[in-house]
Design an enzyme around this catalytic site. Structure first.
Site, PDB file in Angstrom:
ATOM      1  N   HIS A  72       0.814  -1.176  -0.307  1.00  0.00           N
ATOM      2  CA  HIS A  72       0.017  -0.078  -0.053  1.00  0.00           C
ATOM      3  C   HIS A  72       0.689   1.184   0.019  1.00  0.00           C
ATOM      4  O   HIS A  72       0.463   2.127  -0.423  1.00  0.00           O
ATOM      5  CB  HIS A  72      -0.974  -0.048   1.077  1.00  0.00           C
ATOM      6  CG  HIS A  72      -0.435   0.347   2.491  1.00  0.00           C
ATOM      7  ND1 HIS A  72       0.074  -0.819   3.180  1.00  0.00           N
ATOM      8  CD2 HIS A  72      -0.353   1.423   3.320  1.00  0.00           C
ATOM      9  CE1 HIS A  72       0.380  -0.194   4.360  1.00  0.00           C
ATOM     10  NE2 HIS A  72       0.147   1.181   4.405  1.00  0.00           N
ATOM     11  N   GLU A  76       3.472   5.480  -3.072  1.00  0.00           N
ATOM     12  CA  GLU A  76       3.709   6.762  -2.563  1.00  0.00           C
ATOM     13  C   GLU A  76       5.196   7.052  -1.782  1.00  0.00           C
ATOM     14  O   GLU A  76       5.661   8.184  -2.186  1.00  0.00           O
ATOM     15  CB  GLU A  76       2.706   6.867  -1.292  1.00  0.00           C
ATOM     16  CG  GLU A  76       2.736   8.072  -0.317  1.00  0.00           C
ATOM     17  CD  GLU A  76       2.042   9.075  -0.995  1.00  0.00           C
ATOM     18  OE1 GLU A  76       1.642   8.867  -2.086  1.00  0.00           O
ATOM     19  OE2 GLU A  76       1.939  10.180  -0.144  1.00  0.00           O
ATOM     20  N   ASP A  77       5.792   6.025  -1.312  1.00  0.00           N
ATOM     21  CA  ASP A  77       6.797   6.180  -0.477  1.00  0.00           C
ATOM     22  C   ASP A  77       8.051   5.772  -1.122  1.00  0.00           C
ATOM     23  O   ASP A  77       9.412   5.608  -0.450  1.00  0.00           O
ATOM     24  CB  ASP A  77       6.851   5.752   0.783  1.00  0.00           C
ATOM     25  CG  ASP A  77       5.639   6.254   1.678  1.00  0.00           C
ATOM     26  OD1 ASP A  77       5.178   7.404   1.354  1.00  0.00           O
ATOM     27  OD2 ASP A  77       5.268   5.929   2.747  1.00  0.00           O
ATOM     28  N   ASP A 139      -4.633   0.140   7.799  1.00  0.00           N
ATOM     29  CA  ASP A 139      -3.389   0.946   7.819  1.00  0.00           C
ATOM     30  C   ASP A 139      -3.293   1.951   8.895  1.00  0.00           C
ATOM     31  O   ASP A 139      -2.558   2.131   9.765  1.00  0.00           O
ATOM     32  CB  ASP A 139      -3.345   1.742   6.585  1.00  0.00           C
ATOM     33  CG  ASP A 139      -2.065   2.796   6.162  1.00  0.00           C
ATOM     34  OD1 ASP A 139      -1.024   2.339   7.014  1.00  0.00           O
ATOM     35  OD2 ASP A 139      -2.298   3.635   5.702  1.00  0.00           O
ATOM     36  N   ASP A 259     -23.211   1.325  34.517  1.00  0.00           N
ATOM     37  CA  ASP A 259     -23.172   0.125  33.430  1.00  0.00           C
ATOM     38  C   ASP A 259     -22.128   0.250  32.747  1.00  0.00           C
ATOM     39  O   ASP A 259     -21.908   0.477  31.627  1.00  0.00           O
ATOM     40  CB  ASP A 259     -24.440   0.419  32.487  1.00  0.00           C
ATOM     41  CG  ASP A 259     -24.614   1.908  32.150  1.00  0.00           C
ATOM     42  OD1 ASP A 259     -23.997   2.544  32.592  1.00  0.00           O
ATOM     43  OD2 ASP A 259     -25.760   2.039  31.422  1.00  0.00           O
TER      44      ASP A 259
HETATM   45 MN    MN Z   1       0.729   2.936   5.605  1.00  0.00          MN
END
Ligand code: MN
Length: 714
Positions: A72, A76-77, A139, A259
């Site tokens: 995932h 992006e990274d 995630d 409760d």
């Molecule tokens: Mn992540």
């Protein structure tokens, strides 16, 4: 630390060998691209996608979802590309990873709570496949579990986002455990003191509570048994955040929250009626608290949650909350949509999952009928919010619009002045046309200019009722303003012809007759009516003429006065200044031509030649007399056709004849007819009819020329 073998062991029970292999392959891919990346905890980055995959495996989701969990963050990274992922893992996975990359960019930022619902909708709308959202939630769960390594500012920021965006999304999908865990973890970081205090007190009471839970469990179980109802009774500590909310909402102290434990009866039977029977048994045992019974079986929650809820006065006079449900209802309550996304014996959702698809569809308000379940998956986006798009303002606010909305709709949603003065728009920092259709996630910026006005053309593409209303309103006001001025001028002129003063007559009581005739209320309406061409000024003047003069009327109107005062374009209505005059596109009137004016709605007067074919088709009530009034020289376009015997140099001869009278040719075209005649069409610019006549005389003098005529546009 979770190892890949733990995951593989877990999934072997329900995935095919080739799918297990694919997960192993995703692990290797992820390991190689995340290599050398370290988390703030000091662990290798890879631990994060592994944990996410582990959560998804726990939920028994399908292979593509698990692979996506491992991958995932890669696009992006890391240097990995969507193409690489598609090559290695197929379109489905690449699509899911791409979706995750997109929604990871949606952050609540410093938005106020009121904006959260729009952000949630935007995330849902952009989770074009519900599995994207499931991975995103997993995630987030892992990030929350390891939040201690972030800076205090990030902790607050991420917790706020989890509480306001992700916990409600988990709830919406019916995944109760995720909702509770996200809430409790967020609570811990957002108000550490309150959380800690609560946790300490809950633990302190633990032993006593367990004793109590067993006791209540025993009583209920025995009673159910006595009536032959089979099922299981559960007593669980409520999650901290719900206790905290209760204390806050009811303004009570911890000691007053009796409760802390909620009880649940899960029936073996799958019949709803058995739930009601169990309820009556409980109510016979302990007195119910009035107003606390809720029937979510008859009226399920929006996320399809079903149960009976009641509160009773328990063995020690304390309040006891009890939920009653069947096992199927329970599964749905705990796992929601994930339970129905569960991998089933070597296949993704298939056609005999009809019932589940139906549930899913109901849950997500799918409106269209989808036969093929695969198509259903890819159409989930359409299904979630088919008619809406979500876009950002430059400040990061999210606004919802109907599909097809444009920057103009956006501008009007901010303020009517912004809409009215809109001259352009930027989407994601690039200029776009005003009719651009907004897409989910666009950041929209409006360019305005003071004094700019809306255009009638905008009505062709705007979709929000607010924009339509505002533009229409502006156009109407503007048309009325112009019509009022024009109408008054036309009336004054008409009255003047008969030596009457409109200004005086307008005040007379006789005007009432006219108002009645035209079903109007005021002088303004009358003037506007004339300006719009709905009311003929001649009709109006008739009311104020002695009878014999009415007959002379036509001749009087036919008399043309020399225009003393003039309009800038060189056309005047006697005695009227500053009217908007345009020339008809169908004919090219020249000064000297007989002309007629036509009152066009809200746009002043269009001038045509008196013999223009279009005039005959127009509403005679809207025609007005106009005359030329030339104060300064101007050029007007006119077209002519010259027919001559085809010979060398003919065009040059005609051209020099035209220029000899000081006239410019703007266009020339020659065609040779079958019988050897040259047909030459010219467009020239002249000052007036007189000059054009000179052109004709000059051209006629050319030896080979047979005929010259003025051309009217078709
Ligand atoms: Mn992540």
């Amino acid at each position: 630390m979770l190892r890949i073998n733990d995951i593989l062991d877990k999934v072997q029970s329900y995935l095919s060998p080739s799918e297990v292999e694919m997960i192993e392959k995703a692990y290797i891919f992820s390991a190689s691209v995340h290599q050398e990346q370290i988390r703030l905890s000091g662990e290798p980055y890879l631990t994060h996608p592994m944990e996410v995959c582990g959560i998804l495996a726990q939920m028994k989701l399908d292979a593509a979802t698990l692979v996506t969990g491992l991958l995932h963050d890669t696009v992006e990274d890391t240097l990995a590309t969507t193409e690489q992922i598609e090559d290695a893992f197929g379109k489905d996975v690449a699509f899911l990873v791409d979706g995750l990359t997109k929604i990871s960019k949606i952050t609540l930022g410093n938005q106020e709570e009121r904006q959260a619902e729009n952000f949630r909708k935007m995330i849902l709308a952009m989770s074009s496949d519900i599995r994207i959202l499931l991975v995103r939630l997993a995630d987030r769960i892992h990030n929350m579990r390891t939040l201690e390594f972030q800076s205090p500012e990030r902790q607050i920021y991420i917790s706020k986002e989890s509480l306001e965006l992700y916990a409600p999304l988990a709830n919406r999908l019916g995944i109760n455990w995720m909702k509770m865990e996200l809430e409790d973890l967020s609570f811990r970081y957002l108000d550490f003191e309150a959380y800690n205090d609560l946790a300490r007190r809950v633990v302190k009471k633990k032993e006593k509570r367990e004793e109590y839970t067993q006791e209540v469990n025993g009583i209920i179980s025995r009673e159910l048994d006595r009536f032959g109802i089979k099922g299981e009774v559960e007593g669980r500590a409520k999650h901290f955040y719900s206790i905290y909310q209760k204390m806050k909402e009811q303004h009570i102290d911890f000691d007053e929250v009796y409760d802390l434990t909620a009880f649940r009866i899960i029936l073996d039977s799958d019949k709803e009626k058995d739930c009601y029977e169990a309820l009556s048994i409980v109510h016979a045992l302990w007195k119910p608290v009035p107003g606390r019974f809720k029937d979510y079986i008859a009226m399920p929650k929006a996320n399809r949650y079903k149960s009976l809820h009641t509160t009773v006065i328990g063995p020690y006079g304390e309040r006891v909350e009890i939920q009653i449900r069947t096992r199927a209802m329970h599964e749905w309550a705990e796992e929601g949509i994930a339970a129905h996304w569960r991998y089933k014996e070597g296949r993704a959702l298939s056609s005999d999952d009809g019932d589940q698809i139906k549930k899913l569809r109901d849950l997500l308000d799918v409106q269209q009928e989808i036969e093929n379940p695969r198509e259903f998956m890819s159409n989930l986006k359409v299904a979630l919010f088919p008619e809406e798009v979500y876009v950002f303002t430059p400040n990061g606010d999210v606004r919802a619009f109907p599909k097809g909305a444009t920057p103009i709709d956006f501008a009007y949603s901010i303020h009517s002045d912004i809409g009215n003065q809109c001259i352009g728009a930027k989407v994601n920092r690039s200029i776009v046309p005003l009719k651009y259709q907004l897409k989910n996630g666009d950041t929209v910026e409006i360019i305005t200019q003071a004094g700019h006005h809306p255009s009638k053309d905008w009505l062709k593409f705007v979709v929000t009722s607010r924009a339509i209303a505002k533009i229409r309103n502006w156009v109407k006001t503007e048309e009325r303003k112009r019509s009022l001025v024009l109408g008054r001028d036309l009336l004054e002129k008409e009255f003047k012809k008969h030596h009457l003063k409109f200004g005086q007559i307008a005040k007379s009581s006789k005007m009432a007759e006219i108002y009645t005739e035209y079903h109007i209320d005021s002088l303004d309406d009358l003037m506007a009516g004339v300006g719009y061409g709905k009311v003929s000024p001649k009709h109006v003047v008739h009311h104020f003429l002695p009878e014999e003069e009415t007959k002379k009327e036509t001749t009087v109107a036919g008399t043309r006065k020399k225009g003393a005062e003039t309009a800038p374009v060189g056309v005047s209505l006697t005695g009227i200044e500053d009217i908007m005059v345009r020339f008809g596109k169908c004919c090219d009137p020249l000064p000297g031509d007989e002309i007629t004016g036509y009152i066009s709605r809200g746009r002043g007067i269009t001038v045509h030649t008196a013999n223009c074919a279009h005039i005959r088709e127009m509403d005679p009530d809207r025609l007005v007399d106009v005359q030329w009034d030339i104060r300064e020289k101007r050029e007007y376009p006119v077209q002519m056709r010259v027919v001559g015997n085809d010979k060398k140099g003919l065009l040059a001869d005609i051209s020099s004849a035209i220029t000899s009278v000081d006239v410019n040719i703007t266009h020339a075209e020659i065609n040779i007819s079958q019988d050897g005649e040259a047909v030459c069409d010219f467009a020239v610019n002249v000052n007036d009819l007189h000059q054009f006549n000179k052109v004709i005389v000059a051209v006629k003098k050319v030896r080979e020329v047979v005929s010259v005529e003025r051309l009217w546009r078709p």
